[in-house]
Design a protein around this motif. Structure first.
Motif, short mmCIF file in Angstrom:
data_model
loop_
_atom_site.label_atom_id
_atom_site.label_comp_id
_atom_site.label_asym_id
_atom_site.label_seq_id
_atom_site.Cartn_x
_atom_site.Cartn_y
_atom_site.Cartn_z
N THR A 1 -73.00 56.81 -64.55
CA THR A 1 -72.41 55.63 -64.14
C THR A 1 -73.05 54.46 -64.78
OG1 THR A 1 -71.76 56.66 -61.95
CG2 THR A 1 -71.85 54.00 -62.06
N GLU A 2 -74.45 54.59 -64.97
CA GLU A 2 -75.34 53.50 -65.62
C GLU A 2 -74.95 53.48 -66.93
OE1 GLU A 2 -79.77 52.27 -66.17
OE2 GLU A 2 -79.50 54.26 -65.07
N ASN A 3 -74.49 54.54 -67.67
CA ASN A 3 -74.43 54.43 -69.10
C ASN A 3 -72.96 54.43 -69.50
OD1 ASN A 3 -77.27 54.76 -70.63
ND2 ASN A 3 -77.28 56.25 -68.88
N LYS A 4 -72.02 54.18 -68.68
CA LYS A 4 -70.75 53.96 -68.53
C LYS A 4 -70.06 55.51 -69.28
CE LYS A 4 -70.94 49.19 -69.12
NZ LYS A 4 -70.67 47.89 -69.85
N LEU A 5 -70.21 56.74 -68.78
CA LEU A 5 -69.83 57.94 -69.17
C LEU A 5 -68.87 58.54 -67.99
CD1 LEU A 5 -72.90 59.37 -71.02
CD2 LEU A 5 -71.03 58.47 -72.00
N LYS A 6 -67.75 59.19 -68.35
CA LYS A 6 -66.89 59.99 -67.45
C LYS A 6 -67.73 61.34 -67.43
CE LYS A 6 -63.00 57.81 -69.45
NZ LYS A 6 -61.54 58.18 -69.92
N LEU A 7 -67.98 61.61 -66.01
CA LEU A 7 -68.72 62.69 -65.41
C LEU A 7 -67.82 63.90 -65.01
CD1 LEU A 7 -71.53 64.20 -65.24
CD2 LEU A 7 -71.64 63.33 -62.80
N LYS A 8 -67.85 65.01 -65.50
CA LYS A 8 -66.82 66.34 -65.10
C LYS A 8 -67.73 67.13 -64.54
CE LYS A 8 -63.52 69.34 -66.41
NZ LYS A 8 -62.67 70.10 -67.50
N VAL A 9 -67.66 67.42 -63.38
CA VAL A 9 -68.49 68.57 -62.68
C VAL A 9 -67.86 69.66 -62.35
CG1 VAL A 9 -70.17 68.89 -60.77
CG2 VAL A 9 -69.92 66.46 -61.60
N ASP A 10 -68.41 70.92 -62.89
CA ASP A 10 -68.00 72.05 -62.73
C ASP A 10 -68.79 72.76 -61.96
OD1 ASP A 10 -65.49 71.72 -64.15
OD2 ASP A 10 -66.67 72.39 -66.01
N GLN A 11 -68.47 73.35 -60.76
CA GLN A 11 -69.08 74.04 -59.91
C GLN A 11 -68.98 75.37 -59.72
OE1 GLN A 11 -68.34 71.40 -56.56
NE2 GLN A 11 -70.33 70.36 -56.43
N LYS A 12 -69.97 76.18 -59.29
CA LYS A 12 -69.88 77.64 -59.22
C LYS A 12 -71.15 78.22 -58.44
CE LYS A 12 -72.23 79.66 -63.44
NZ LYS A 12 -72.12 80.15 -64.43
N THR B 1 -80.78 69.82 -66.73
CA THR B 1 -81.04 71.29 -66.35
C THR B 1 -81.86 71.20 -65.23
OG1 THR B 1 -79.98 72.06 -68.57
CG2 THR B 1 -81.17 73.71 -66.91
N GLY B 2 -81.56 71.89 -64.21
CA GLY B 2 -82.46 71.80 -63.02
C GLY B 2 -82.72 70.93 -62.23
N LYS B 3 -81.98 69.64 -62.57
CA LYS B 3 -82.21 68.51 -61.75
C LYS B 3 -81.00 68.20 -60.68
CE LYS B 3 -84.60 66.11 -65.33
NZ LYS B 3 -85.00 64.80 -66.19
N ASP B 4 -81.20 67.25 -59.65
CA ASP B 4 -80.19 67.00 -58.89
C ASP B 4 -78.66 66.57 -59.46
OD1 ASP B 4 -81.78 67.89 -56.73
OD2 ASP B 4 -82.47 65.86 -56.33
N LEU B 5 -77.87 66.95 -58.98
CA LEU B 5 -76.47 66.45 -59.53
C LEU B 5 -76.42 65.03 -59.43
CD1 LEU B 5 -73.52 66.97 -60.82
CD2 LEU B 5 -72.87 67.33 -58.33
N SER B 6 -77.08 64.56 -58.52
CA SER B 6 -76.75 63.07 -58.03
C SER B 6 -77.65 62.17 -59.17
CB SER B 6 -77.46 62.63 -56.67
OG SER B 6 -78.72 63.16 -56.46
N GLU B 7 -78.68 62.89 -59.66
CA GLU B 7 -79.14 62.00 -60.77
C GLU B 7 -78.50 61.89 -62.09
OE1 GLU B 7 -83.48 62.68 -63.32
OE2 GLU B 7 -83.08 63.62 -61.70
N ALA B 8 -77.91 63.14 -62.29
CA ALA B 8 -76.83 63.00 -63.58
C ALA B 8 -75.61 62.31 -63.44
CB ALA B 8 -76.15 64.37 -63.83
N ARG B 9 -75.12 62.11 -61.87
CA ARG B 9 -73.95 61.07 -61.96
C ARG B 9 -74.68 59.67 -61.78
NH1 ARG B 9 -69.70 62.82 -59.15
NH2 ARG B 9 -70.88 64.73 -58.31
N ALA B 10 -75.58 59.33 -61.40
CA ALA B 10 -76.31 57.99 -61.61
C ALA B 10 -76.37 57.77 -63.07
CB ALA B 10 -77.45 57.76 -60.70
N TRP B 11 -77.09 58.53 -63.76
CA TRP B 11 -77.20 58.39 -65.04
C TRP B 11 -75.89 58.05 -65.65
CZ3 TRP B 11 -75.85 60.06 -69.94
CH2 TRP B 11 -76.62 59.63 -70.95
#
Length: 495
Positions: A143-154, A131-141
């Protein structure tokens, strides 16, 4: 060997057997006592097989029947002694056995728990707080931990673009690798939202910056520019880039510029002007760009100065100018060409009347201009043309009135299209023809009749032609066996 067998009779056998049995009983008693003394011994007392006494010596002189009797007796005695050798069990055996299996079960359970815990640790990861961090940081994490990232934007007016608003699962929770992590990220302020614009012309630049930041109006740019009349820091003008957008329907996505004065710009006249006469235009352009001089280019023809070279300049050589000053230069277009009056030339002479001009001379039929006289020219006489202009001139001379010659007997049907186009239609006369096939001894396809010939015709005219079928006696195509064909008419009018 015979002595051994002779001494080995039934009596000796029985004595030997009794001795062996007695020795066996003593050994069993000793074993039992040792088992009782050893409380940690876990094995079961093994059953002692009765000692099989060897068969005693048999007198070779005895009948075979007596020998068989001697062999059977020890076997009987052996079987009868088995009840005395029963199995003896350790009293603590069952208790120790249960304890053993209990320990094995506990060990197995603990091992399975450890394996499951290790597997769980390897297949699950602990979620940090994005929360409050860059979306790129969540995306990199992810990918590193082999999770599927779903992004909802508003859209969100309070959170910056590409910052995470929330996540699912929540922070600190465990999530299995390969599963889906859902994050909601901000698109920033809604670009379609209408904004009520303030009167920037009454605001200081600092106030305008504050309003832009509070309302997320990043598409409004504050620009400083030099102004000859306004003091430094004064509002100069407000412009919306899209002319169809007004202050009343302005949206956050629309671009606008607010200009503030930097005051009057002054420069020292310290730039020396070179002599550009007869130099190339590109040299002036390079000098002007380097020294930030505004240059105006004018053009003129010149027989002495080559094209794209400078004829003259507004500021004299070695005179000093400052940045932003203006300079006017005249650029040569090369030698000029004066378009003549082609009425003074014949059609044959027109092509070479002026060197440098490309003249296309053509004759056309007319009803009122005498043959050979000028009808028109594409460029008016006396016009000055330069290398910048189109140097092609079209000139039209009169071919007089169309004259229709006699085509009978010397023209075949296959030549008619080319003949009518070249002689009439290419020169502006719409002379058409129709054909009619008739019986004739002339070669097949020969023109044998014309509705008019050897006379002048108007610019719009149609002549009727008769074409030989070559089917009469004496003709080259005559055949007595062929039936005679009737006349046939064909319209060959050209569009």
């Amino acid at each position: 060997m015979s002595d051994f067998l002779s001494n080995f009779n039934k009596s000796n056998y029985d004595n030997t057997k009794e001795k062996k049995l007695q020795d066996g009983s003593d050994k069993k008693e000793q074993t039992k006592q040792e088992s009782e003394r050893s409380s940690s011994n876990e094995r079961i007392s093994e059953k002692k097989d009765p000692v099989q006494e060897p068969i005693g010596p048999v007198n070779v002189t005895e009948p075979k029947k007596d020998q068989d009797k001697i062999e059977q007796e020890p076997m009987t005695q052996t079987r009868s002694s088995q009840p005395d050798d029963g199995t003896e069990i350790d009293p603590t055996y069952h208790k120790r056995r249960k304890q053993k299996f209990r320990l094995i079960g506990i060990g197995t359970f603990v091992a399975l728990c450890l394996l499951y815990f290790g597997y769980y640790q390897m297949t699950h990861v602990k979620l940090p707080d994005f929360t409050g961090k860059d979306l790129s940081e969540a995306r990199a994490w992810a990918t590193e931990n082999k999770l599927k990232l779903k992004v909802d934007q508003k859209y969100n007016n309070k959170i910056e673009t590409n910052k995470v608003i929330s996540q699912k699962p929540k922070k600190e929770s465990k999530i299995k690798k390969g599963s889906e992590l859902i994050v909601e990220s901000s698109l920033g302020a809604d670009p379609e939202e209408k904004l009520t614009l303030p009167d920037f012309m009454t605001m200081k630049k600092s106030d305008a910056e504050k309003w832009i930041k509070e309302n997320k109006a990043e598409n409004i740019s504050l620009i400083d520019e030099y102004n000859e009349t306004l003091e430094k820091g004064k509002p100069a003008r407000f412009e919306i880039v899209n002319k169809e957008v007004t202050k009343e329907n302005y949206k956050r996505k629309d671009k606008a510029n607010m200009y503030y004065s930097k005051g009057k710009e002054t420069f020292e006249k310290n730039i020396s002007v070179p002599d550009f006469t007869k130099k190339m235009k590109t040299e002036v352009e390079s000098w002007a760009k380097t020294n930030d001089i505004k240059v105006t280019y004018e053009e003129a023809s010149s027989a002495e100065i080559p094209a794209e070279s400078i004829i003259s300049q507004s500021v004299a050589k070695d005179q000093k100018v400052a940045k932003k000053d203006s300079l006017t230069v005249t650029v040569s277009l090369g030698k000029g060409y004066t378009v003549p009056n082609f009425a003074d030339y014949t059609q044959e002479e027109a092509g070479t009347a002026v060197d440098g001009l490309t003249v296309q001379a053509k004759s056309v039929f007319t009803n009122n201009v005498p043959y050979g006289q000028l009808i028109s020219q594409s460029v008016e006489a006396g016009t000055q043309l330069t290398s910048k202009d189109d140097l092609k001139v079209k000139v039209y001379y009169s071919a007089g009135q169309p004259y229709l010659k006699d085509l009978r007997g010397n023209t075949v049907e296959g030549d008619l299209q080319k003949k009518f186009y070249e002689e009439f239609q290419s020169k502006g006369a719409n002379i058409q023809y129709t054909v009619k096939y008739v019986d004739s001894a002339e070669p097949k396809g020969t023109v044998v009749g014309m509705s008019a010939y050897n006379l002048y015709v108007p610019l719009e005219y149609t002549v009727n032609l008769e074409i030989s079928l070559g089917n009469l006696a004496g003709g080259s195509n005559y055949s007595p066996k062929s039936p005679e064909k009737g006349s046939e008419e064909k319209d060959m009018s050209q569009p």
